[in-house]
Design an enzyme around this catalytic site. Structure first.
Site, mmCIF file in Angstrom:
data_model
loop_
_atom_site.group_PDB
_atom_site.id
_atom_site.type_symbol
_atom_site.label_atom_id
_atom_site.label_comp_id
_atom_site.label_asym_id
_atom_site.label_seq_id
_atom_site.Cartn_x
_atom_site.Cartn_y
_atom_site.Cartn_z
ATOM 1 C CG PHE A 286 39.318 40.833 43.004
ATOM 2 C CD1 PHE A 286 39.497 39.953 41.942
ATOM 3 C CD2 PHE A 286 38.208 40.660 43.828
ATOM 4 C CE1 PHE A 286 38.589 38.933 41.704
ATOM 5 C CE2 PHE A 286 37.289 39.637 43.587
ATOM 6 C CZ PHE A 286 37.491 38.773 42.527
ATOM 7 C CB VAL B 172 38.125 46.049 44.255
ATOM 8 C CG1 VAL B 172 39.143 46.664 43.322
ATOM 9 C CG2 VAL B 172 37.218 45.077 43.502
ATOM 10 C CB CYS B 173 43.374 46.502 46.648
ATOM 11 S SG CYS B 173 44.618 47.647 47.257
ATOM 12 C CB VAL B 174 40.822 51.640 47.826
ATOM 13 C CG1 VAL B 174 41.865 51.787 48.930
ATOM 14 C CG2 VAL B 174 40.387 53.004 47.317
ATOM 15 C CB ALA C 7 40.496 49.914 42.505
#
Lengths: 130, 97
Positions: free
Chosen positions: A39, A77-79, A82
């Site tokens: 994501f 989830v891409c940090v 996010a």
């Protein structure tokens, strides 16, 4: 085949995350292996466990969390995406001294390298919500 | 090395389909999804594909959701399972946004 997906679109603003969910279910039904669902950018909103949908609308956040749990998918989830959108787990909330945790525990928060790894280890990669 | 070109934007809002048509090579395929299926009843799309050895598909659930009928027999309809099959049949996929 081994397939990975990257999702750029938020639920409710583009259809991409819904299309990706339908694709993912169809791929699993055809006995393909989903290596990773990544994501990225606005797509991280799909992992927000604090979203509340009207009762007469489809809860895409819940649908993704359910699919990830049922099939034990590697959902990342891409940090960087996010953090700036307030999608935090307990570790990141503590690191940046924020009081709330919003990411569903079914999803991991990690770096873009996880998508590179998915591209290297998958037979096919597909982008949704671009 | 064939490519599946996925177009998800309406041809009336962006030039995604035009950029896709400029890139496709013989043996490639085009899949229209989401608002991209609005191109499925354009006769100009069929004209653009004529003689190019490029198959064109449209996602059936998005056609139904928008009451779009396919204008030309050169465009095939596929469901979600067919979408997965198309991805597997092509070495690469490229999403045109």
């Amino acid at each position: 085949m081994i397939i990975s997906l990257v999702i750029h679109g938020a639920p409710g603003t583009t259809q991409g995350a819904q299309t990706a969910l339908t694709f993912c279910r169809a791929a699993l039904a055809a006995d393909h292996r989903i290596y990773r669902v990544f994501f990225y950018e606005d797509g991280v909103h799909n992992a927000n466990a604090l979203s509340v949908w009207p009762q007469d609308e489809y809860d895409l956040n819940a649908a993704w969390a359910t699919l990830v749990r049922e099939h034990e998918l590697d959902a990342v989830v891409c940090v960087a995406s996010a953090l700036r959108r307030g999608v935090l787990n307990a570790e990141e909330a503590s690191r940046y001294e924020k009081t709330g945790v919003s990411v569903d525990p079914a999803f991991d928060i990690s770096g873009l390298g996880q998508w590179v790894d998915a591209c290297l280890n998958s037979d096919r990669v597909v982008s949704f919500g671009v | 090395m064939s490519t599946l070109h996925i177009v998800n934007k309406s041809p009336f809002r962006t030039d995604a389909l035009q950029r896709c048509l400029a890139l496709v090579s013989p043996g490639d395929s085009i899949l229209l999804i989401e608002d991209g299926v609005l191109a499925a009843n354009l006769s100009t799309l069929a004209d653009s594909l004529a003689g190019r050895d490029v198959n064109c598909y449209a996602l059936s659930e998005d056609l139904v959701a928008r009451s779009v009928s396919v204008a030309d027999t050169c465009i095939w309809t596929v469901d979600a399972a067919g979408f997965v099959t198309l991805v597997c049949e092509h070495r690469n996929s490229l999403s045109h946004g």
